[in-house]
Design a protein around this motif. Structure first.
Motif, PDB file in Angstrom:
ATOM      1  N   ASP A 139     -26.534   7.029 -24.238  1.00  0.00           N
ATOM      2  CA  ASP A 139     -26.396   6.077 -25.338  1.00  0.00           C
ATOM      3  C   ASP A 139     -25.056   5.367 -25.165  1.00  0.00           C
ATOM      4  OD1 ASP A 139     -26.645   4.658 -27.652  1.00  0.00           O
ATOM      5  OD2 ASP A 139     -26.276   6.360 -28.997  1.00  0.00           O
ATOM      6  N   PHE A 140     -25.078   4.224 -24.492  1.00  0.00           N
ATOM      7  CA  PHE A 140     -23.842   3.561 -24.098  1.00  0.00           C
ATOM      8  C   PHE A 140     -23.791   2.135 -24.653  1.00  0.00           C
ATOM      9  CE2 PHE A 140     -26.914   1.786 -21.339  1.00  0.00           C
ATOM     10  CZ  PHE A 140     -26.408   0.596 -20.827  1.00  0.00           C
ATOM     11  N   HIS A 141     -22.598   1.549 -24.619  1.00  0.00           N
ATOM     12  CA  HIS A 141     -22.420   0.133 -24.949  1.00  0.00           C
ATOM     13  C   HIS A 141     -22.165  -0.686 -23.682  1.00  0.00           C
ATOM     14  CE1 HIS A 141     -22.425   1.087 -29.200  1.00  0.00           C
ATOM     15  NE2 HIS A 141     -21.470   1.982 -29.009  1.00  0.00           N
ATOM     16  N   THR A 142     -21.270  -0.159 -22.832  1.00  0.00           N
ATOM     17  CA  THR A 142     -21.017  -0.812 -21.547  1.00  0.00           C
ATOM     18  C   THR A 142     -20.949   0.254 -20.458  1.00  0.00           C
ATOM     19  OG1 THR A 142     -18.599  -0.708 -21.690  1.00  0.00           O
ATOM     20  CG2 THR A 142     -19.691  -2.666 -22.639  1.00  0.00           C
ATOM     21  N   PHE A 143     -21.186  -0.178 -19.234  1.00  0.00           N
ATOM     22  CA  PHE A 143     -21.107   0.702 -18.064  1.00  0.00           C
ATOM     23  C   PHE A 143     -20.438  -0.055 -16.934  1.00  0.00           C
ATOM     24  CE2 PHE A 143     -22.817   1.795 -13.884  1.00  0.00           C
ATOM     25  CZ  PHE A 143     -22.530   3.150 -13.809  1.00  0.00           C
ATOM     26  N   SER A 144     -19.628   0.655 -16.151  1.00  0.00           N
ATOM     27  CA  SER A 144     -19.012   0.094 -14.960  1.00  0.00           C
ATOM     28  C   SER A 144     -18.988   1.168 -13.884  1.00  0.00           C
ATOM     29  CB  SER A 144     -17.583  -0.381 -15.263  1.00  0.00           C
ATOM     30  OG  SER A 144     -16.953  -0.871 -14.091  1.00  0.00           O
ATOM     31  N   GLY A 145     -19.447   0.823 -12.680  1.00  0.00           N
ATOM     32  CA  GLY A 145     -19.464   1.791 -11.595  1.00  0.00           C
ATOM     33  C   GLY A 145     -19.287   1.125 -10.243  1.00  0.00           C
ATOM     34  N   ARG A 146     -18.749   1.889  -9.301  1.00  0.00           N
ATOM     35  CA  ARG A 146     -18.602   1.419  -7.921  1.00  0.00           C
ATOM     36  C   ARG A 146     -19.292   2.423  -7.007  1.00  0.00           C
ATOM     37  NH1 ARG A 146     -13.001   1.023  -7.131  1.00  0.00           N
ATOM     38  NH2 ARG A 146     -13.004   3.224  -6.536  1.00  0.00           N
ATOM     39  N   ALA A 147     -20.112   1.910  -6.069  1.00  0.00           N
ATOM     40  CA  ALA A 147     -20.900   2.802  -5.224  1.00  0.00           C
ATOM     41  C   ALA A 147     -20.915   2.322  -3.776  1.00  0.00           C
ATOM     42  CB  ALA A 147     -22.334   2.893  -5.746  1.00  0.00           C
ATOM     43  N   LYS A 148     -20.607   3.245  -2.862  1.00  0.00           N
ATOM     44  CA  LYS A 148     -20.859   3.001  -1.454  1.00  0.00           C
ATOM     45  C   LYS A 148     -22.370   3.057  -1.259  1.00  0.00           C
ATOM     46  CE  LYS A 148     -16.557   2.803  -0.099  1.00  0.00           C
ATOM     47  NZ  LYS A 148     -15.964   1.564   0.454  1.00  0.00           N
ATOM     48  N   THR A 149     -22.926   2.036  -0.635  1.00  0.00           N
ATOM     49  CA  THR A 149     -24.380   1.893  -0.602  1.00  0.00           C
ATOM     50  C   THR A 149     -24.883   1.630   0.807  1.00  0.00           C
ATOM     51  OG1 THR A 149     -24.332   0.970  -2.837  1.00  0.00           O
ATOM     52  CG2 THR A 149     -26.335   0.609  -1.554  1.00  0.00           C
ATOM     53  N   ARG A 150     -25.895   2.378   1.200  1.00  0.00           N
ATOM     54  CA  ARG A 150     -26.578   2.152   2.483  1.00  0.00           C
ATOM     55  C   ARG A 150     -27.970   1.613   2.209  1.00  0.00           C
ATOM     56  NH1 ARG A 150     -27.545   3.186   8.098  1.00  0.00           N
ATOM     57  NH2 ARG A 150     -25.318   2.796   8.208  1.00  0.00           N
ATOM     58  N   ILE A 151     -28.311   0.505   2.871  1.00  0.00           N
ATOM     59  CA  ILE A 151     -29.610  -0.137   2.716  1.00  0.00           C
ATOM     60  C   ILE A 151     -30.337  -0.097   4.052  1.00  0.00           C
ATOM     61  CG2 ILE A 151     -30.833  -2.269   2.124  1.00  0.00           C
ATOM     62  CD1 ILE A 151     -28.271  -3.071   0.542  1.00  0.00           C
ATOM     63  N   GLU A 152     -31.548   0.448   4.063  1.00  0.00           N
ATOM     64  CA  GLU A 152     -32.353   0.525   5.274  1.00  0.00           C
ATOM     65  C   GLU A 152     -33.618  -0.299   5.116  1.00  0.00           C
ATOM     66  OE1 GLU A 152     -33.257   4.524   6.375  1.00  0.00           O
ATOM     67  OE2 GLU A 152     -31.160   5.156   6.486  1.00  0.00           O
ATOM     68  N   LEU A 153     -33.821  -1.231   6.054  1.00  0.00           N
ATOM     69  CA  LEU A 153     -35.045  -2.006   6.146  1.00  0.00           C
ATOM     70  C   LEU A 153     -35.704  -1.708   7.480  1.00  0.00           C
ATOM     71  CD1 LEU A 153     -33.753  -5.416   4.767  1.00  0.00           C
ATOM     72  CD2 LEU A 153     -35.392  -3.923   3.642  1.00  0.00           C
ATOM     73  N   ARG A 154     -36.866  -2.311   7.692  1.00  0.00           N
ATOM     74  CA  ARG A 154     -37.557  -2.091   8.956  1.00  0.00           C
ATOM     75  C   ARG A 154     -36.728  -2.547  10.153  1.00  0.00           C
ATOM     76  NH1 ARG A 154     -43.523  -4.444   7.185  1.00  0.00           N
ATOM     77  NH2 ARG A 154     -44.194  -2.643   5.940  1.00  0.00           N
ATOM     78  N   ASP A 155     -35.934  -3.616   9.964  1.00  0.00           N
ATOM     79  CA  ASP A 155     -35.214  -4.202  11.087  1.00  0.00           C
ATOM     80  C   ASP A 155     -33.750  -3.797  11.163  1.00  0.00           C
ATOM     81  OD1 ASP A 155     -34.410  -5.527   8.848  1.00  0.00           O
ATOM     82  OD2 ASP A 155     -34.732  -7.552   9.632  1.00  0.00           O
ATOM     83  N   GLY A 156     -33.336  -2.768  10.429  1.00  0.00           N
ATOM     84  CA  GLY A 156     -31.957  -2.323  10.552  1.00  0.00           C
ATOM     85  C   GLY A 156     -31.397  -1.777   9.255  1.00  0.00           C
ATOM     86  N   ALA A 157     -30.102  -1.512   9.281  1.00  0.00           N
ATOM     87  CA  ALA A 157     -29.426  -0.924   8.125  1.00  0.00           C
ATOM     88  C   ALA A 157     -28.089  -1.609   7.909  1.00  0.00           C
ATOM     89  CB  ALA A 157     -29.225   0.573   8.328  1.00  0.00           C
ATOM     90  N   GLN A 158     -27.637  -1.619   6.660  1.00  0.00           N
ATOM     91  CA  GLN A 158     -26.360  -2.208   6.308  1.00  0.00           C
ATOM     92  C   GLN A 158     -25.624  -1.273   5.352  1.00  0.00           C
ATOM     93  OE1 GLN A 158     -25.174  -5.082   7.480  1.00  0.00           O
ATOM     94  NE2 GLN A 158     -27.018  -5.696   8.595  1.00  0.00           N
ATOM     95  N   ASP A 159     -24.287  -1.294   5.430  1.00  0.00           N
ATOM     96  CA  ASP A 159     -23.447  -0.540   4.508  1.00  0.00           C
ATOM     97  C   ASP A 159     -22.601  -1.515   3.705  1.00  0.00           C
ATOM     98  OD1 ASP A 159     -23.697   2.500   5.223  1.00  0.00           O
ATOM     99  OD2 ASP A 159     -23.598   1.447   7.137  1.00  0.00           O
ATOM    100  N   VAL A 160     -22.667  -1.403   2.379  1.00  0.00           N
ATOM    101  CA  VAL A 160     -21.929  -2.291   1.495  1.00  0.00           C
ATOM    102  C   VAL A 160     -21.321  -1.479   0.362  1.00  0.00           C
ATOM    103  CG1 VAL A 160     -23.448  -4.250   2.008  1.00  0.00           C
ATOM    104  CG2 VAL A 160     -23.933  -2.799   0.032  1.00  0.00           C
ATOM    105  N   THR A 161     -20.510  -2.140  -0.445  1.00  0.00           N
ATOM    106  CA  THR A 161     -20.014  -1.555  -1.689  1.00  0.00           C
ATOM    107  C   THR A 161     -20.554  -2.368  -2.852  1.00  0.00           C
ATOM    108  OG1 THR A 161     -17.983  -0.719  -0.668  1.00  0.00           O
ATOM    109  CG2 THR A 161     -17.977  -0.982  -3.054  1.00  0.00           C
ATOM    110  N   LEU A 162     -21.178  -1.689  -3.793  1.00  0.00           N
ATOM    111  CA  LEU A 162     -21.688  -2.347  -4.992  1.00  0.00           C
ATOM    112  C   LEU A 162     -20.770  -2.054  -6.174  1.00  0.00           C
ATOM    113  CD1 LEU A 162     -25.551  -1.662  -4.986  1.00  0.00           C
ATOM    114  CD2 LEU A 162     -24.336  -3.630  -4.076  1.00  0.00           C
ATOM    115  N   ASN A 163     -20.362  -3.099  -6.869  1.00  0.00           N
ATOM    116  CA  ASN A 163     -19.691  -2.958  -8.156  1.00  0.00           C
ATOM    117  C   ASN A 163     -20.694  -3.365  -9.223  1.00  0.00           C
ATOM    118  OD1 ASN A 163     -16.643  -2.326  -7.806  1.00  0.00           O
ATOM    119  ND2 ASN A 163     -17.103  -3.804  -6.196  1.00  0.00           N
ATOM    120  N   LEU A 164     -21.064  -2.404 -10.057  1.00  0.00           N
ATOM    121  CA  LEU A 164     -22.131  -2.587 -11.036  1.00  0.00           C
ATOM    122  C   LEU A 164     -21.558  -2.509 -12.446  1.00  0.00           C
ATOM    123  CD1 LEU A 164     -25.201  -2.666 -11.775  1.00  0.00           C
ATOM    124  CD2 LEU A 164     -25.175  -0.162 -11.553  1.00  0.00           C
TER     125      LEU A 164
END
Length: 259
Positions: A52-77
């Motif tokens: 039960d929140f009003h606001t949320f803030s998060g930072r996540a190291k993120t790995r994305i895998e598709l059929r043709d490869g993978a990428q590493d990014v940082t998401l600020n949500l």
């Protein structure tokens, strides 16, 4: 891959410099038994354990895998409850490559590498996800909340086992299955559009209490459709609730709109 960054971000939210590929491991655990008709009190207990929140803030190291490869990014949500979901994506050396703003009625994406933007109504997300997905459901998905939208149906059942609950149901042409731990927090969600080759699974692990909020520091999404498969893994190293958040989003005049 970067030229497809906008649609890709939508898939990840529902759900970059390259590094050495590593396979995302999805948890596996036996399902509970003895399914019985759900009672209102059981369903209510799951909802009461939602964040039960009003606001949320998060930072996540993120790995994305598709059929043709993978990428590493940082998401600020960042989120303002029931109003906005804001995402900033950075790659190597902290360079921002994309920004996303989602509201209950619109989706806007800046592709900073290509100098392009997308501005669409919210239902644009259905191009990449189950057509029954709504803004509240997307919000719940990202916060590991059991979606009250999905639970509002007569076609729902609850199972119990020694260390978990299973909630299965059908709502608006979506079949769903939640697996919920004894703290009434989900560790798995499966969504399948009835009569279509669209599916999504979310796995929640490494729960940790932050300012009293029991939030999973790892979220894994596994999505599949007629012409794509995707896996993403978000490992949060910063999480804040109910702090003031800013959601800056301006489309530069020189950017080209993509239809």
């Amino acid at each position: 891959m970067w030229s497809r960054l906008g649609p890709l971000l939508l898939i990840v939210l529902l759900a970059a410099g390259c590094k050495t590929k590593q396979k995302i491991v999805i948890p596996d655990k036996g399902a509970p038994v003895d399914v019985v008709s759900a009672h209102a009190s059981e369903i209510k207990s799951f909802e009461l354990s939602n964040l039960d929140f009003h606001t949320f803030s998060g930072r996540a190291k993120t790995r994305i895998e598709l059929r043709d490869g993978a990428q590493d990014v940082t998401l600020n949500l960042r989120m303002e409850r029931d109003k906005s979901i804001w995402v900033s994506v950075t790659a190597m050396l902290g360079v921002e490559v994309a920004r996303v703003l989602i509201t209950p009625d619109s989706i806007k994406i800046l592709n900073k590498l290509q100098g392009e933007y997308i501005s669409k109504p919210f239902d644009y997300v259905h191009k990449y996800t189950n057509k029954g997905i709504t803004f509240p459901m997307l919000q719940d998905l990202l916060l590991a909340n059991v979606s009250p939208v999905l639970l509002r149906t007569d076609m729902v059942q609850v199972a119990s086992a020694e260390d978990e609950f299973l909630v299965v149901g059908i709502k608006d042409e979506l079949s769903y299955k939640y697996r919920i731990n004894k703290d009434n927090r989900p560790f798995n969600l499966s969504l399948q559009r009835i009569g279509a080759n669209q599916s999504m699974e979310a796995y929640y692990s490494n729960y940790n209490k932050t300012a009293g909020y029991n939030f999973p520091l790892r979220i894994t999404l596994n999505m599949a459709g007629d012409d794509f498969t995707l896996k993403s893994q978000m490992d949060f190293n910063k999480v804040e609730f109910n702090e003031k958040v800013e959601l800056p989003f301006t489309i530069p005049a020189r950017y080209k709109e993509v239809e």
